[in-house]
Design a protein around this motif. Structure first.
Motif, PDB file in Angstrom:
ATOM      1  N   LYS A  71       0.857  -1.185   0.000  1.00 39.04           N
ATOM      2  CA  LYS A  71       0.000   0.000   0.000  1.00 39.04           C
ATOM      3  C   LYS A  71       0.891   1.233   0.000  1.00 39.04           C
ATOM      4  O   LYS A  71       2.000   1.208   0.513  1.00 39.04           O
ATOM      5  N   ASN A  72       0.370   2.314  -0.550  1.00 47.46           N
ATOM      6  CA  ASN A  72       1.056   3.612  -0.572  1.00 47.46           C
ATOM      7  C   ASN A  72       2.362   3.583  -1.363  1.00 47.46           C
ATOM      8  O   ASN A  72       3.341   4.219  -0.977  1.00 47.46           O
ATOM      9  N   TYR A 116       9.342   7.754   0.208  1.00 45.53           N
ATOM     10  CA  TYR A 116       7.968   7.266   0.255  1.00 45.53           C
ATOM     11  C   TYR A 116       7.840   6.253   1.389  1.00 45.53           C
ATOM     12  O   TYR A 116       8.689   5.372   1.527  1.00 45.53           O
ATOM     13  N   SER A 118       5.744   3.290   2.541  1.00 43.22           N
ATOM     14  CA  SER A 118       4.770   2.313   2.068  1.00 43.22           C
ATOM     15  C   SER A 118       4.523   1.267   3.144  1.00 43.22           C
ATOM     16  O   SER A 118       5.197   1.250   4.175  1.00 43.22           O
TER      17      SER A 118
END
Length: 141
Positions: A71-72, A116, A118
């Protein structure tokens, strides 16, 4: 002849009844699994496509298939993984090692530099667990 048929029917009925009674008194296997935390980080070079993978370990026992995913992820990135079939996996008490039973393939498009956060997820459809994964996009890794 009639006695043999009747005896066979009685025996079959008793066998089926015993099997039904045993199956209804046997408790269902409980899923007692967890996604082992692995503190994973990924570094990819900015402005270039990149493919890599993450590994994971699900420990304990489970009676339904566990699906892993991410995810993400950064925009345009994709993930692909194989399901983990019902079973069990335990940490070795002697040396602390754990068999890796999950993997996730990742593909990243050209990305600008950045960080990022995640999540690597594992789910049996009832319960979902996740671990953070940091993805660093840098000029050089």
């Amino acid at each position: 002849m009639r006695t043999i048929k009747r005896t066979a029917r009685l025996a079959l009925g008793a066998t089926a009844g015993a099997a039904l009674a045993l199956s209804s008194t046997t408790p269902a296997q409980a899923s007692t699994w967890e996604l082992k935390h692995s503190h994973q980080k990924i570094c990819v070079q900015a402005n270039y496509s990149h493919s890599t993978y993450l590994i994971a370990a699900v420990v304990g026992s489970w009676s339904t298939t566990i699906h892993m995913g991410m995810k993400n992820l950064p925009p345009g990135s994709t993930d692909e993984s194989a399901p983990i079939p019902p079973g069990s996996n335990y940490t070795d008490p002697e040396d602390g090692s754990t068999t890796i039973n999950g993997w996730i393939g990742l593909t990243f498009p050209p990305l600008p530099a950045g960080t990022y956060e995640s999540l690597l997820t594992a789910s049996d459809g009832t319960r979902t667990e996740s671990n953070p994964v940091t993805i660093n996009v840098k000029a050089w890794c």
